[in-house]
Design an enzyme around this catalytic site. Structure first.
Site: not given
Ligand code: SIN
Length: 270
Positions: A101, A103, A246, A261
């Site tokens: 996806h 974000d 990612h 994050r």
């Molecule tokens: C995410 O922000 O999608 C999670 C990425 C991660 O935990 O590496």
């Protein structure tokens, strides 16, 4: 490209680079920030090792890129919804971001960037993969590019039940975006559909839309467009949601992995 203030080591020729010579626990000079931005536009995802940032330092680094974004539903730290919690342990029933996806692409103005600071890594595993959506677009045949170019797609999210007892910050978003977007800084075209949020291509019949989204979801997983990052405690990743996707690998059960994050607001895709 040569840099005067930072060192940049590509992880692959296609995507990802490790930046050293930068201390994210200190305020950064404009000259250093300019080079970080240049490296970021070139490599799409930057990695910084050994950065024991406080939440304040993390937020301050994020604000150098723009206003901060608030996730619609995820739990947050320290009473501040700008600090999205990333945490998986033996009691988790899902791992955040475990499917490909970009974000919150269902937002009308999806976040342009995310900065993830991992505080605690499992003994092994818990890597994250990123895929380059310029490369994914460019690898398509001219005929497929021509087909996709005028199309738009519905992106929608449904976070119900995903974050346990945590009460959502706002309603689950829904938006229509171009299937191929133009990056506002580089001017390059990037594929902008993903298997988590993209529900339907508006201009196609239902079965056609389903088949094309299925093909594109497979296409972005091509390893030729990817890098894979092995975290250590206090690694930081900065990625561009406008031209990457990612996925976070959950291969470390019953161990735990956690971080925070900070996400930066973006523009309406065009
Ligand atoms: C995410 O922000 O999608 C999670 C990425 C991660 O935990 O590496």
């Amino acid at each position: 490209m040569t840099y005067q203030h930072i060192d940049v080591e590509p992880l692959t020729p296609t995507i990802g680079a490790t930046v050293s010579g930068v201390d994210l626990t200190e305020p950064l000079d404009d000259a250093v920030m300019d080079e970080i931005r240049q490296a970021w536009m070139q490599h799409l995802v930057l990695f910084f090792r050994d950065q024991p940032m406080s939440s304040e330092q993390h937020l301050a680094f994020g604000r150098r890129f723009g206003e901060l974004h608030i996730h619609p539903a995820a739990p947050y730290a320290e009473g501040n919804p700008e600090l999205m919690v990333i945490h998986t342990d033996k009691d988790s029933f899902r791992n955040n971001g475990e499917r490909w996806h970009s974000d919150v692409s269902a937002d009308l103005e999806p976040p342009m960037a995310s900065i993830l600071h991992i505080h605690h890594v499992p003994p092994s595993g818990g890597d994250t993969c990123w895929s380059n959506m310029y490369a994914a677009y460019e690898a398509l045949s001219p005929a497929m590019q021509e087909l996709l170019e005028p199309l738009t797609a519905v992106h929608a999210s449904d976070y119900s039940g995903q974050y346990g007892e945590h009460k959502p910050q706002r309603e689950s978003p829904r938006a229509v975006h171009p299937v191929v977007r133009t990056h506002p800084v580089t001017g390059k075209k990037a594929l902008f559909v993903n298997e988590v949020f993209t529900k339907r291509i508006n201009e196609l019949a239902y079965d056609e839309s389903r088949a094309l989204l299925g093909f594109l979801a497979d296409h972005v997983k091509n390893v030729n467009f990817q890098c894979r990052f092995q975290w250590q405690d206090h690694s930081v990743a900065l990625w561009d949601n406008r031209c990457t996707q990612h996925m976070a690998i959950w291969d470390y059960y019953p161990e735990s992995r956690s971080g925070i994050r900070v996400t930066i607001k973006g523009d309406k895709p065009f």
